[in-house]
Design an enzyme around this catalytic site. Structure first.
Site, mmCIF file in Angstrom:
data_model
loop_
_atom_site.group_PDB
_atom_site.id
_atom_site.type_symbol
_atom_site.label_atom_id
_atom_site.label_comp_id
_atom_site.label_asym_id
_atom_site.label_seq_id
_atom_site.Cartn_x
_atom_site.Cartn_y
_atom_site.Cartn_z
ATOM 1 N N ASN A 77 0.844 -1.210 0.000
ATOM 2 C CA ASN A 77 0.000 0.000 0.000
ATOM 3 C C ASN A 77 0.866 1.241 0.000
ATOM 4 O OD1 ASN A 77 -2.416 -1.447 0.357
ATOM 5 N ND2 ASN A 77 -2.274 -1.336 2.586
ATOM 6 N N ASP A 92 0.917 4.573 1.796
ATOM 7 C CA ASP A 92 0.281 5.161 2.984
ATOM 8 C C ASP A 92 0.222 6.677 2.825
ATOM 9 O OD1 ASP A 92 0.259 2.592 3.940
ATOM 10 O OD2 ASP A 92 1.730 2.931 5.538
ATOM 11 N N ALA A 108 3.000 0.047 11.811
ATOM 12 C CA ALA A 108 3.926 -1.019 11.379
ATOM 13 C C ALA A 108 4.702 -1.666 12.529
ATOM 14 C CB ALA A 108 4.906 -0.540 10.297
ATOM 15 N N ALA A 109 4.350 -1.378 13.768
ATOM 16 C CA ALA A 109 5.027 -2.054 14.883
ATOM 17 C C ALA A 109 4.744 -3.558 14.832
ATOM 18 C CB ALA A 109 4.569 -1.469 16.215
ATOM 19 N N GLY A 110 3.479 -3.909 14.603
ATOM 20 C CA GLY A 110 3.126 -5.330 14.507
ATOM 21 C C GLY A 110 3.836 -5.985 13.328
ATOM 22 N N ASP A 111 3.916 -5.271 12.211
ATOM 23 C CA ASP A 111 4.591 -5.822 11.028
ATOM 24 C C ASP A 111 6.076 -6.037 11.314
ATOM 25 O OD1 ASP A 111 2.177 -5.553 9.683
ATOM 26 O OD2 ASP A 111 2.680 -3.550 8.941
HETATM 27 O O1 RIB Z 1 0.335 -2.308 9.607
HETATM 28 C C1 RIB Z 1 0.521 -1.028 9.071
HETATM 29 C C2 RIB Z 1 0.030 -0.979 7.675
HETATM 30 O O2 RIB Z 1 -1.364 -1.181 7.663
HETATM 31 C C3 RIB Z 1 0.226 0.355 6.968
HETATM 32 O O3 RIB Z 1 1.480 0.468 6.348
HETATM 33 C C4 RIB Z 1 -0.951 0.415 6.030
HETATM 34 O O4 RIB Z 1 -0.599 0.300 4.683
HETATM 35 C C5 RIB Z 1 -1.886 -0.712 6.443
HETATM 36 O O5 RIB Z 1 -1.823 -1.768 5.568
#
Ligand code: RIB
Length: 305
Positions: free
Chosen positions: A12, A14, A250-253
């Site tokens: 995505n 953002d 994006a902490a979880g990512d």
């Molecule tokens: O987890 C964060 C992400 O959630 C963002 O970067 C946004 O694109 C959504 O997908």
């Protein structure tokens, strides 16, 4: 040779505004800043795994617009293999994000090209899945595609991670047997289990429910409270390092990508969880999605306050 992580998921752009607080329904707020930042849960997890030591391939779709090119370039700049990132006709995925002064966010996503990542498209890149040590999926691409990848990953004998984000209800029951690690946050664990999750005790109840449903191991991320591990025989709470948060996007990512990279590199689960937690803690001290994700040397240099 670094271990191989394959991420099947979303990319995505953002569109990020900062404001004192999140707007109420019908309200117009004056914001403080605006930025376009590369994101998407899948792409963020790919960047995290790459910066944190893994060799990474991304499987996904971008639109044939300017955002699509930028999203692909951002991954290539991290040495992420993008042979399985397909350009499709139409818009790329976007996320409208508001971040408030207390570092919390609200996000609306529009799938765009992510919606065109079908099981057939993924099947065309089966060799990429075959080359993986660890496969990661999230829920920002069509659910039949996620189901296909989980089952294919299990059939190939790979370590399969599902980050069920975003989640609005229970997962298809036949997915669970293909999941080695299910990694929801508190609200996702609540949506999946149907149980409230607002304390360590309630997180244990939800994790127990998800393990009983068939997930191999469950890690519920609890923000500043750390994470809870469950495998059907025990629960273990991992407190998070304390940091000053400016943006939790994006902490979880970062946790998921860091956990996967560490696991793929041969660390045990507890080591991989602590490693992911340090990476996630560092990410919340910086703004944005992909720009906030730390490198391996950042994590190695971290010392708790
Ligand atoms: O987890 C964060 C992400 O959630 C963002 O970067 C946004 O694109 C959504 O997908």
């Amino acid at each position: 040779m670094p271990a191989k992580v394959v991420v099947v998921g979303s990319l995505n752009m953002d569109l990020v505004t900062r404001a004192e607080r999140l707007p109420r329904a019908g309200e117009t707020l004056v914001g403080q800043s605006f930025a376009t930042v590369s994101g998407g849960k899948g792409a963020n997890q790919a960047v995290a795994a790459a910066r944190l030591g893994a060799q990474v391939s991304m499987v996904g779709c971008v639109g044939d617009d300017a955002y699509g090119e930028q999203l692909r370039s951002a991954l290539l700049a991290e040495q992420i293999d993008c042979q399985a990132v397909t350009t499709v006709s139409g818009s790329s995925g976007v996320a409208l994000i508001v971040v408030d002064d207390s570092s919390q966010n609200a996000i609306v996503i529009v799938a765009g090209g992510n919606g065109q990542l079908t099981p057939e498209v993924v099947s065309g890149f089966d060799q990429v899945l075959q080359a993986a040590d660890v496969i990661i999926c999230q829920l920002e691409v069509p659910l039949p595609t996620v189901g296909h990848v989980l089952k294919r990953g299990r059939a190939l004998g790979k370590t399969v991670i599902l980050n069920p984000a975003p989640a609005s209800g229970p997962l298809p029951a036949d997915w669970y047997a293909s999941i080695d690690y299910l990694i929801p946050n508190e609200s996702e664990a609540a949506a999946l289990s149907g149980l409230p999750v607002d304390s360590l005790a309630s997180a244990e109840a939800a994790a127990g429910h998800l393990v009983a449903a068939g997930a191999g191991k469950v890690i519920i991320t609890l923000g500043p409270q750390g994470s809870l591990f469950a495998d059907g025989t025990r629960f273990e709470h991992f407190p998070a390092p304390k940091v000053k948060a400016v943006d939790t996007t994006a902490a979880g990512d970062t946790f998921v990508g860091g956990f996967a990279a560490a696991l793929a590199a041969g660390k045990n689960e507890a080591e991989a969880i602590r490693f992911g937690q340090v990476a996630a803690a560092l990410s919340v001290t910086r703004p944005g999605a992909q720009p906030s994700i730390p490198t391996l040397s950042d994590v190695q240099a971290f010392s708790p306050a």
